[in-house]
Design a protein around this motif. Structure first.
Motif, mmCIF file in Angstrom:
data_model
loop_
_atom_site.group_PDB
_atom_site.id
_atom_site.type_symbol
_atom_site.label_atom_id
_atom_site.label_comp_id
_atom_site.label_asym_id
_atom_site.label_seq_id
_atom_site.Cartn_x
_atom_site.Cartn_y
_atom_site.Cartn_z
ATOM 1 N N LEU A 119 37.163 33.879 44.968
ATOM 2 C CA LEU A 119 36.054 33.388 44.157
ATOM 3 C C LEU A 119 36.536 33.414 42.710
ATOM 4 O O LEU A 119 37.045 34.436 42.242
ATOM 5 N N HIS A 120 36.418 32.291 42.034
ATOM 6 C CA HIS A 120 36.928 32.242 40.659
ATOM 7 C C HIS A 120 35.774 31.951 39.704
ATOM 8 O O HIS A 120 35.114 30.923 39.810
ATOM 9 N N LEU A 121 35.556 32.850 38.776
ATOM 10 C CA LEU A 121 34.413 32.741 37.873
ATOM 11 C C LEU A 121 34.766 31.946 36.623
ATOM 12 O O LEU A 121 35.846 32.116 36.060
ATOM 13 N N SER A 129 32.634 35.301 55.099
ATOM 14 C CA SER A 129 32.559 36.771 55.166
ATOM 15 C C SER A 129 33.888 37.237 55.748
ATOM 16 O O SER A 129 34.629 36.456 56.338
ATOM 17 N N GLY A 130 34.205 38.493 55.556
ATOM 18 C CA GLY A 130 35.484 38.946 56.084
ATOM 19 C C GLY A 130 35.937 40.244 55.473
ATOM 20 O O GLY A 130 35.126 41.029 54.969
ATOM 21 N N ASP A 131 37.283 40.437 55.493
ATOM 22 C CA ASP A 131 37.831 41.721 55.052
ATOM 23 C C ASP A 131 37.915 41.856 53.542
ATOM 24 O O ASP A 131 37.652 42.908 52.981
ATOM 25 N N LEU A 132 38.350 40.771 52.897
ATOM 26 C CA LEU A 132 38.654 40.931 51.477
ATOM 27 C C LEU A 132 38.214 39.693 50.689
ATOM 28 O O LEU A 132 38.510 38.566 51.069
ATOM 29 N N LEU A 133 37.516 39.959 49.596
ATOM 30 C CA LEU A 133 37.194 38.889 48.647
ATOM 31 C C LEU A 133 37.936 39.194 47.350
ATOM 32 O O LEU A 133 37.789 40.283 46.783
ATOM 33 N N VAL A 134 38.747 38.233 46.912
ATOM 34 C CA VAL A 134 39.476 38.403 45.658
ATOM 35 C C VAL A 134 38.774 37.581 44.576
ATOM 36 O O VAL A 134 38.540 36.390 44.747
ATOM 37 N N VAL A 135 38.439 38.237 43.484
ATOM 38 C CA VAL A 135 37.717 37.573 42.397
ATOM 39 C C VAL A 135 38.637 37.462 41.191
ATOM 40 O O VAL A 135 39.280 38.444 40.803
ATOM 41 N N GLY A 136 38.719 36.282 40.637
ATOM 42 C CA GLY A 136 39.560 36.089 39.458
ATOM 43 C C GLY A 136 38.842 35.302 38.387
ATOM 44 O O GLY A 136 37.711 34.846 38.578
ATOM 45 N N TRP A 137 39.517 35.130 37.273
ATOM 46 C CA TRP A 137 38.984 34.313 36.174
ATOM 47 C C TRP A 137 40.155 33.787 35.369
ATOM 48 O O TRP A 137 41.232 34.371 35.350
ATOM 49 N N LEU A 165 32.861 31.663 28.380
ATOM 50 C CA LEU A 165 33.324 30.769 29.448
ATOM 51 C C LEU A 165 34.834 30.896 29.578
ATOM 52 O O LEU A 165 35.521 31.184 28.598
ATOM 53 N N ALA A 166 35.345 30.633 30.770
ATOM 54 C CA ALA A 166 36.799 30.695 30.969
ATOM 55 C C ALA A 166 37.260 29.529 31.837
ATOM 56 O O ALA A 166 36.982 29.501 33.041
ATOM 57 N N PRO A 167 37.951 28.562 31.246
ATOM 58 C CA PRO A 167 38.534 27.502 32.067
ATOM 59 C C PRO A 167 39.662 28.066 32.925
ATOM 60 O O PRO A 167 40.345 29.006 32.512
ATOM 61 N N LEU A 206 32.049 31.577 23.408
ATOM 62 C CA LEU A 206 33.477 31.894 23.347
ATOM 63 C C LEU A 206 34.167 31.323 24.572
ATOM 64 O O LEU A 206 33.731 31.552 25.706
ATOM 65 N N VAL A 207 35.227 30.583 24.344
ATOM 66 C CA VAL A 207 36.010 29.996 25.432
ATOM 67 C C VAL A 207 37.316 30.775 25.515
ATOM 68 O O VAL A 207 38.085 30.803 24.555
ATOM 69 N N LEU A 208 37.537 31.429 26.658
ATOM 70 C CA LEU A 208 38.743 32.241 26.811
ATOM 71 C C LEU A 208 39.806 31.475 27.579
ATOM 72 O O LEU A 208 39.723 31.309 28.795
ATOM 73 N N SER A 209 40.796 30.995 26.833
ATOM 74 C CA SER A 209 41.981 30.428 27.459
ATOM 75 C C SER A 209 43.053 31.516 27.393
ATOM 76 O O SER A 209 42.764 32.658 27.056
#
Lengths: 637, 329
Positions: A547-549, A515-523, A379-381, A406-409
């Motif tokens: 979108l943040h996981l 929907s669109g041109d670009l999806l940025v995914v982070g964590w 998991l990642a807060p 596992l918690v990833l800070s």
């Protein structure tokens, strides 16, 4: 604000004789940095300034400026230590791009920030000019060269006699300049002096003399600024009736662990995770609980696993190098299906790497860093508030699924300070102890449900449930068994649990166009910077969503379907990736960001990445630039 | 003859912080148990247990269906929880004057009266233990029912002793039995004895131990000091012909620095008081005077373990300091 360039090497004298009535700059947000040699207390100044601002009702995010060494040489550009404090009218989610105002205790630490492009071109810089009159000619030469270099930007440099004025109140100005600077900042930003005094009393609690002296320095700085400075900044505060707490991420993790009913933390000191144990050391002493500082990282994991096996809810906390050392024991927890929560406060690597600097490079190690097949939950807060709440969920999953979580800070969350809503602890968070009622004689300790892979936990001492625990391949009775069928079945059952957990997850929420041109995914800790950058990109007319996981193992469901709604998908991470046009790098051999690799393999979508490993939190402006390039050209970031 | 209301009020004021700490602990526990009952009734425990981080990220119904093994509803368990909740609520709701004042009827046993009071107030701790048993699936057992009926201080845990309920004991000098207090004088316990009628001259001397605050006085205003004492403390308001002294553990490492004799009655030429013979009373008085003149540094310094001057004392202090005393209670 006057951004006139100061004459190089000829800093104007303090404005005592030429002071104009102060002009007030009213802005929605402002970023201030305080930077000094290590040991001069700029961090404490920034922490107090940030806390006072938060308590007055401003949005705040602080970023510690920490040298890599504990005591670097004085007056060196890389040795600067301090704090960046970004304050705003509304919530602030990251450290921002560049500082608008800097208080520097000498020109060398200022140069360090200048060379990192951390200061806005038109920034106001309050610089102690005592060095221009130093007895040592070499220091005077460095001063002149430094100001020449700083002259490449249009900074407005204002001399402030931090050392000379502090010396009027304290024998050793190294121990006083920071509170004098705090007084100056409180005047510039209109901070409530009573709150500042209270915060000083809190910081130096138990040390009456130190508190009185620091308050005197605060008042002196404030009075000096009132008499000499002509610039003030107003970032309106919006006080709220809602109860808030002001903490960093490590304190939030400690609080969350206690709220989750975790009564034992086994650890070994490691930067930047150690302050969790500092918090728990005090809190457990008052409220009950045990902080166990083990002889090393391996033992800490062993103690936590042992306590958890025995029925206590335990966790361990570490950083990357410690995670590496805990590898073998983590495998044991997987094999024995012992619930365990492990917090990894990530720092730059590999090896001992960058102890004080942020990086998100442990993702794949957390997921796959064991020999053999060792499925774990990761998991990642993404915020300091989530650092608190993730501990409750992590514990529940660990115990429900008998699995390490596992918690990833990371160092950015660990040391960043932010106000967040005071949680209302719920007794239900403190999960019941393992069921200890008698079981039928001969009950199997791994009585797997063949469909789910789950089995009842039989804690030691449970009448009828006696068994021998082993890290060797075993059958449902926990008997060592090396035969092919038994080993394959054990692997299947341990893996199946993650699939079951994934089936309970809800598809993630996209921020921005569907929907669109670009999806940025982070964590992780990059959420604030990514979402601020995306806001700016959309304001420029770009079609960018984010979108943040939070669940990385197992991954949140429905990602393939979400990704296919965008022309391009790109991760933004603080870990290493090859640039596509680097020498020898091809599409086939290119090493990508860690989340990017994970998503490509899980979704078969061509997920690109943009990453930085500069030991700094990402700045929204950097992310925005990458978004522009990717959304507009489709080219490599 | 019961003590006058002003003395009772002064005694209650002196133990008010201790009562407040105890009642806060009981009220918080009562709230938790009510929360557990409410969640059981609503069936939403699993959602709450997953916490806010899971909100919108985990389908709680599915999570519970797949991963949470729920014991079938047990009416006996629910009833046991309700019993515990009722005890906790009652104890949390009643004022100190109702709960903490023990009046020892003339000619009866102070020991019985004090122990009954502690057992009655100890039901708060017993109820919390009972809830733990229920959560472990051991509801409606004899043990659980017994816990809710009463729990003697000898069965309180170390943490419970830190928030022990205070007592104000109204007793005639002839019935005063300080030995009755030994079982509960630990942790954060506070006891005030309001002694009326003829009384032995130094009954509290038997309670002087290195960590226990002991006050024997005839001035009700002095009782207020109890509110500032962190550890175990006992105070007695005695007639003016009795001795007056205070033993304050925080005052220093040696007995002579901790014990202050304010008034020592001359001679012990008294007759028996209740079961205490004149000789016993004389012994107590002699012991008080002897303690006031004694300095036994090594023993007196346990467990604070400050430095002492003589080498043997230092070795003894070091050895005693190396022992972990904290788990003895």
């Amino acid at each position: 604000m006057d951004t006139a360039k100061a004459p190089v090497g000829d800093v104007p004298a303090p404005a005592a004789t030429s002071r104009r009535a102060p002009r007030v700059l009213r802005v929605r947000e402002h970023t201030v940095e305080i930077v000094s040699d290590s040991g001069e207390g700029a961090q404490k100044c920034g922490q107090i300034f940030g806390a006072v601002s938060a308590k007055m009702g401003n949005g705040v995010w602080t970023v510690e400026i920490i040298p890599a060494e504990i005591q670097p040489p004085a007056r060196t550009p890389p040795g600067g230590s301090g704090n960046r404090v970004r304050i705003g009218v509304g919530p602030v989610t990251n450290g921002g791009d560049e500082a608008n105002l800097v208080v520097a205790f000498n020109e060398q630490v200022l140069l360090g920030r200048h060379r990192l492009h951390a200061i806005a071109d038109d920034a106001v810089i309050l610089l102690d000019d005592v060095w221009s009159r130093h007895d040592d000619a070499e220091v005077r030469r460095q001063w002149e060269a430094g100001l020449l270099e700083l002259g490449s930007k249009a900074y407005r440099i204002v001399p402030v006699p931090l050392e000379e004025e502090s010396q009027k109140l304290v024998e050793n100005p190294r121990k006083g300049k920071n509170m004098f600077a705090l007084g100056v900042l409180c005047w510039i930003y209109g901070r409530d002096l009573d709150r500042a005094r209270e915060q000083i009393a809190h910081q130096f609690r138990g040390k009456k003399d130190a508190t009185a002296q620091n308050v005197a320095l605060l008042d002196a700085g404030h009075a000096w600024a009132d008499a000499h400075l002509d610039l003030r900044v107003d970032v309106p505060a919006t006080p709220t009736d809602a109860a808030m707490v002001v903490t960093n991420g490590n304190e939030a993790i400690g609080m969350g662990a206690m709220a989750a009913g975790m009564s034992l933390c086994a650890m070994y000191p490691i930067t930047p995770a150690t302050s969790v144990s500092h918090y728990l050391g005090e809190a457990f002493d008052r409220a009950g609980g045990l902080l166990h500082q083990a002889e090393d990282e391996i033992a800490a994991a062993g103690v936590a696993i042992g306590a958890s096996y025995a029925g206590r809810t335990a966790f361990t906390i570490t950083s990357g190098p410690g995670l590496a050392l805990k590898t073998e024991f983590l495998g044991l927890a997987v094999m024995t299906e012992t619930p365990l929560v492990l917090v990894d406060v990530q720092r730059g690597g590999p090896s001992t790497g960058l102890p004080t600097k942020v990086e998100q490079s442990d993702l794949l190690a957390a997921m796959f860093g064991q020999p053999g097949d060792a499925p774990k939950v990761v998991l990642a807060p993404a915020t300091i508030e989530e650092c608190f709440h993730v501990m409750v969920t992590a514990r529940r999953i660990a115990e429900s699924f008998r699995v390490p979580v596992l918690v990833l800070s990371d160092a950015n969350l660990a040391t960043g300070v932010q106000p967040w809503p005071r949680p209302t602890p719920d007794a239900a968070w403190q999960a019941e102890p393992p069921e200890l009622t008698a079981v039928a004689e001969g009950t199997k300790p791994y009585d797997w449900d063949g469909r789910l892979g789950l089995s009842r936990r039989v804690a030691p001492g449970t009448p009828g449930g006696m068994h021998t625990v082993t890290g060797l391949s075993h059958d449902e009775r926990s008997k060592v068994a090396y035969d092919a069928e038994t080993h394959a079945r054990g692997c299947t059952m341990r893996s199946r649990k993650l699939a079951v957990l994934q089936q309970t997850l809800v598809p993630p929420t996209v921020v921005g166009p569907a929907s669109g041109d670009l999806l940025v995914v982070g964590w992780g800790s990059t959420k604030g910077a990514i979402e601020e950058a995306a806001d700016r990109a959309r304001a420029e007319g770009l079609s960018v969503a984010t979108l943040h996981l939070r669940f990385l193992s197992p991954l949140e469901p429905g990602l393939t379907e979400v990704f296919r709604r965008y022309r391009r998908v790109m991760t933004v991470e603080i870990n290493y990736s090859d640039a596509p046009d680097d020498p020898f790098v091809t599409e086939e051999n290119r090493r990508r960001g860690q989340l990017s690799m994970l998503l490509r393999s899980a979704t078969l979508v061509d997920v690109d990445c943009w990453t930085l490993v500069r030991g700094e939190p990402l700045r929204p402006g950097q992310v925005l630039a990458a978004m522009r390039r990717r959304a507009q050209t489709g080219g490599g970031a | 003859m019961p003590s006058d209301p002003a003395a009772v009020a002064a005694a209650l004021a002196a133990v008010a912080p201790a009562f407040s700490a105890w009642r806060s602990a009981v009220a918080a526990t009562a709230e938790e148990v009510r929360g557990l009952l409410a969640r059981q009734a609503a069936g939403d425990g699993a959602a709450a247990a997953l916490g806010s981080f899971a909100a919108g990220r985990i389908d709680v119904g599915r999570f519970v269906g797949l991963a949470v093994r729920r014991a079938p509803a047990d009416p006996a368990a629910a009833e046991a929880m309700r019993r515990a909740a009722a005890v906790l609520s009652a104890l949390a709701g009643a004022p100190a004057g109702e709960q903490c004042v023990v009046r020892v009827a003339a000619g009866t046993s102070m020991r019985d009266a004090v122990h009954d009071a502690w057992r009655r107030l100890g039901r708060a701790f017993g109820a919390a233990h009972a809830v733990g048993l229920v959560q472990q699936g051991r509801a409606a057992t004899e043990a659980e029912e017994g816990l809710v009926r009463g729990l003697a201080p000898g069965l309180w845990t170390r943490r419970e002793r830190r928030v022990a309920p205070p007592l104000v004991v109204d007793v005639a000098g002839a019935d005063l039995d300080v030995g009755a207090l030994l079982a509960g004088l630990d942790g954060g316990a506070k006891v005030v004895l309001l002694v009326s009628g003829p009384c032995a001259p130094a009954p509290l001397v038997r309670l002087v131990t290195p960590g226990t605050f002991v006050l024997q006085t005839s001035d009700p205003a002095e009782l207020a000091v109890l509110s500032k004492v962190a550890g175990p403390a006992v105070a007695a308001l005695v007639p003016e012909d009795a001795a007056a002294f205070v033993h304050e553990p925080a005052r220093g490492p040696t007995l002579s620095t901790r014990l202050v004799l304010r008034r020592v009655p001359k001679g012990a030429g008294r007759g028996p008081v209740g079961p205490w013979s004149a000789a016993q009373q004389a012994e107590e008085l002699a012991q008080l005077v002897a303690l006031g003149a004694t300095d036994v540094p090594a023993l007196a310094s346990v467990p604070g373990v400050p430095a002492v001057d003589d080498p043997a004392g230092r070795v003894a202090t070091w050895l005693l300091g190396a022992v972990d005393w904290k788990d003895l209670g």
